[in-house]
Scaffold this active site. Structure first.
Site, PDB file in Angstrom:
ATOM      1  N   HIS A  84       0.862  -1.190   0.000  1.00  0.00           N
ATOM      2  CA  HIS A  84       0.000   0.000   0.000  1.00  0.00           C
ATOM      3  C   HIS A  84       0.889   1.228   0.000  1.00  0.00           C
ATOM      4  O   HIS A  84       1.904   1.268   0.701  1.00  0.00           O
ATOM      5  CB  HIS A  84      -0.896   0.006   1.247  1.00  0.00           C
ATOM      6  CG  HIS A  84      -1.714   1.261   1.361  1.00  0.00           C
ATOM      7  ND1 HIS A  84      -2.938   1.406   0.746  1.00  0.00           N
ATOM      8  CD2 HIS A  84      -1.464   2.439   1.985  1.00  0.00           C
ATOM      9  CE1 HIS A  84      -3.404   2.628   0.986  1.00  0.00           C
ATOM     10  NE2 HIS A  84      -2.529   3.263   1.742  1.00  0.00           N
ATOM     11  N   ASP A 163     -15.999   0.338   5.959  1.00  0.00           N
ATOM     12  CA  ASP A 163     -15.084   1.394   5.501  1.00  0.00           C
ATOM     13  C   ASP A 163     -15.741   2.253   4.422  1.00  0.00           C
ATOM     14  O   ASP A 163     -15.525   3.460   4.367  1.00  0.00           O
ATOM     15  CB  ASP A 163     -13.781   0.799   4.964  1.00  0.00           C
ATOM     16  CG  ASP A 163     -12.820   1.895   4.512  1.00  0.00           C
ATOM     17  OD1 ASP A 163     -12.445   2.717   5.373  1.00  0.00           O
ATOM     18  OD2 ASP A 163     -12.485   1.968   3.321  1.00  0.00           O
ATOM     19  N   ARG A 170     -16.157  10.503   6.470  1.00  0.00           N
ATOM     20  CA  ARG A 170     -14.962  11.254   6.908  1.00  0.00           C
ATOM     21  C   ARG A 170     -14.727  12.442   5.991  1.00  0.00           C
ATOM     22  O   ARG A 170     -14.349  13.525   6.433  1.00  0.00           O
ATOM     23  CB  ARG A 170     -13.735  10.339   6.913  1.00  0.00           C
ATOM     24  CG  ARG A 170     -13.681   9.432   8.125  1.00  0.00           C
ATOM     25  CD  ARG A 170     -12.711   8.307   7.924  1.00  0.00           C
ATOM     26  NE  ARG A 170     -11.351   8.783   7.713  1.00  0.00           N
ATOM     27  CZ  ARG A 170     -10.388   8.074   7.128  1.00  0.00           C
ATOM     28  NH1 ARG A 170     -10.631   6.857   6.690  1.00  0.00           N
ATOM     29  NH2 ARG A 170      -9.192   8.571   6.982  1.00  0.00           N
ATOM     30  N   SER A 185      -8.916   2.182   8.307  1.00  0.00           N
ATOM     31  CA  SER A 185      -9.357   2.110   6.920  1.00  0.00           C
ATOM     32  C   SER A 185      -8.371   1.312   6.054  1.00  0.00           C
ATOM     33  O   SER A 185      -8.755   0.404   5.313  1.00  0.00           O
ATOM     34  CB  SER A 185      -9.509   3.550   6.402  1.00  0.00           C
ATOM     35  OG  SER A 185      -9.744   3.568   5.028  1.00  0.00           O
ATOM     36  N   LYS A 189      -8.791  -3.183   5.100  1.00  0.00           N
ATOM     37  CA  LYS A 189      -8.938  -3.676   3.724  1.00  0.00           C
ATOM     38  C   LYS A 189      -7.834  -4.671   3.379  1.00  0.00           C
ATOM     39  O   LYS A 189      -8.072  -5.662   2.697  1.00  0.00           O
ATOM     40  CB  LYS A 189      -8.944  -2.491   2.749  1.00  0.00           C
ATOM     41  CG  LYS A 189     -10.298  -1.759   2.770  1.00  0.00           C
ATOM     42  CD  LYS A 189     -10.314  -0.527   1.913  1.00  0.00           C
ATOM     43  CE  LYS A 189      -9.563   0.597   2.555  1.00  0.00           C
ATOM     44  NZ  LYS A 189      -9.760   1.911   2.000  1.00  0.00           N
TER      45      LYS A 189
HETATM   46  N1  URA Z   1      -6.423   5.126   2.051  1.00  0.00           N
HETATM   47  C1  URA Z   1      -7.491   4.519   2.606  1.00  0.00           C
HETATM   48  O1  URA Z   1      -7.978   3.519   2.119  1.00  0.00           O
HETATM   49  N2  URA Z   1      -8.009   5.061   3.716  1.00  0.00           N
HETATM   50  C2  URA Z   1      -7.500   6.163   4.291  1.00  0.00           C
HETATM   51  O2  URA Z   1      -8.013   6.586   5.299  1.00  0.00           O
HETATM   52  C3  URA Z   1      -6.382   6.787   3.699  1.00  0.00           C
HETATM   53  C4  URA Z   1      -5.863   6.227   2.564  1.00  0.00           C
END
Ligand code: URA
Length: 449
Positions: A84, A163, A170, A185, A189
């Site tokens: 990520h 999420d 948010r 978040s 995932k």
């Molecule tokens: N990427 C995400 O999936 N969530 C976040 O809060 C920030 C970046």
């Protein structure tokens, strides 16, 4: 049943929520039995009062189990990995890293995002390849992983529904930049992908979400801690993001730069990121004993062409016509026989003699974004052919009138102000010890304890 106003009050007053309380909140978000105003109030209370590490781990676990948690064949144990990135300008690492890992025998169910604000999105880049389909079901993902080893797809409908709700809220409650909410978040995932190992590229600098190394380190440390608590070996690289990664910014141009990289002709900074992040994953899964060995394996997979074959196979499995996929991956290909080229290109010239001491990635990205390379709100389409290619490198001596940037644009033409902003992204001067450009992108590594 627990009372939501009581939970909001407890967090508002600085208390720590119990596992049971967090579970109840996430359950009610998922089954939509909570009012939007209550969710918003809880998000703001979390933003203001923060959460303990224990609360963050529980929040992340509960978010992860709000939907499908993927399962993989037993034979893949220890091999399912992902990365990520917190987002950058010209960040095309995934397009090279996923096939390189597949070429090393890994399974990479890479679930990526679209670009927002000034940063580009991996899915937008891939969609500049005609036919590339980022929407794949869990069964299709398994299928592609079985035959190819990697896929790059959008979030499935069934993954982490909590999420989806919280992320949307948010955005409209000014609670995006909360460390517990960001960790929940991102890691929920990745946890739902049932990974053996995860590597995070946390960027800092002018063109990154976090402007300084200390705040990026704080986020990285939290993400590493939460990822490991969920049973994924999780490590991170802190990398600088002031200019651009590689020389190209913009969707089609970045795909071309990736294909060139997969043909062994990639820029050093991109290769440094790809090999470091991949090498960390190889080390964390125990297939190599030290990072340099892991970096070499990834580099060999790229330079030797094995990663290119995986990228070609992935394109075909994800909907690209096989003749087009083959053409894109052949040597001396005319990329624009397949990819769309912008209607116009111009070259910007250097205003004086000098040495290139800085290229402001943020400035470039903001103008390109306005010209259509990015979107200003989710759901908008992007213009895949808009972008720019740097024709100079940091430290290079140039003469007045030399071409330094090739701008690809569609109608309407950029305004005089936009051209002057692009020009201001370039700083010419003389290097001193303070401003000598460093070509090392990765500044620090965080490994699981
Ligand atoms: N990427 C995400 O999936 N969530 C976040 O809060 C920030 C970046």
């Amino acid at each position: 049943m627990l009372s939501i106003p009581d939970l909001i009050k407890k967090k508002r007053d600085g208390g720590a929520l119990s596992d049971e309380e967090i579970k109840a909140f996430i359950q009610r978000v998922t089954d939509k039995t909570i009012q939007d105003c209550q969710t918003g109030a809880m998000l703001m209370a979390i933003w203001q009062k923060g959460m303990t590490d224990k609360e963050i781990v529980t929040l992340t676990k509960e978010m992860m189990s709000s939907g499908e948690v993927m399962s993989w064949p037993k034979e893949w144990a220890g091999l399912v990995v992902d990365k990520h990135s917190t987002g950058g300008v010209g960040d095309k690492v995934s397009l090279v890293l996923a096939p390189a890992l597949a070429a090393c025998g890994y399974k990479v169910p890479m679930i990526s995002g679209r670009g927002l604000a000034h940063t580009g999105g991996t899915l937008d880049k891939l969609e500049s390849i005609p036919g590339f389909n980022i929407q794949q079901s869990t069964d299709q993902i398994k299928n592609i992983l079985d035959s190819v080893g990697c896929c790059i797809v959008g979030q499935t409908e069934t993954l982490v529904p909590a999420d989806r709700v919280l992320y949307g809220m948010r955005d409209v409650t000014s609670t995006v930049n909360s460390l517990p909410l960001i960790a929940g978040s991102i890691i929920s995932k990745k946890g739902a992908e049932s990974l053996s190992a995860l590597v995070l590229d946390v960027k800092f600098g002018r063109a990154a979400l976090y402007k300084d190394l200390d705040s990026a380190r704080e986020l990285a440390q939290l993400l590493v801690k939460v990822g490991n608590s969920l049973g994924m070996r999780t490590g991170a690289a802190l990398s600088s993001m002031d200019g651009t990664i590689g020389r190209c910014v913009g969707n089609s141009l970045e795909v071309i730069e990736c294909l060139e990289t997969l043909k062994g002709k990639g820029p050093d900074d991109l290769m440094e990121l790809v090999t470091t992040l991949g090498g960390l994953l190889l080390k964390m899964t125990g297939s190599v004993s030290d990072l340099s060995e892991g970096k070499k394996k990834i580099s060999d997979a790229v330079i030797g062409g094995a990663a290119l074959s995986k990228f070609q196979a992935m394109m075909e499995k994800q909907g690209v016509d096989s003749e087009a996929a083959r053409a894109l991956c052949s040597t001396d290909t005319d990329y624009y026989s397949i990819l769309r080229k912008s209607k116009h290109q111009i070259k910007l010239e250097t205003p004086a003699d000098g040495e290139v001491v800085d290229v402001d990635g943020m400035m470039l990205a903001e103008v390109l974004h306005k010209l259509g390379a990015g979107r200003s709100k989710s759901g908008e389409s992007v213009n895949h052919s808009v972008g720019a290619k740097l024709l100079v490198s940091l430290g290079q001596k140039v003469q007045k009138g030399a071409s330094w940037l090739e701008l690809h644009y569609e109608d309407p033409a950029p305004t005089a102000d936009q051209i002057s902003r692009l020009q201001s992204a370039l700083t010419l001067g003389t290097h001193t010890q303070q401003n000598t450009p460093t070509h090392t992108v990765v500044k620090e590594l965080l490994l699981p304890q």
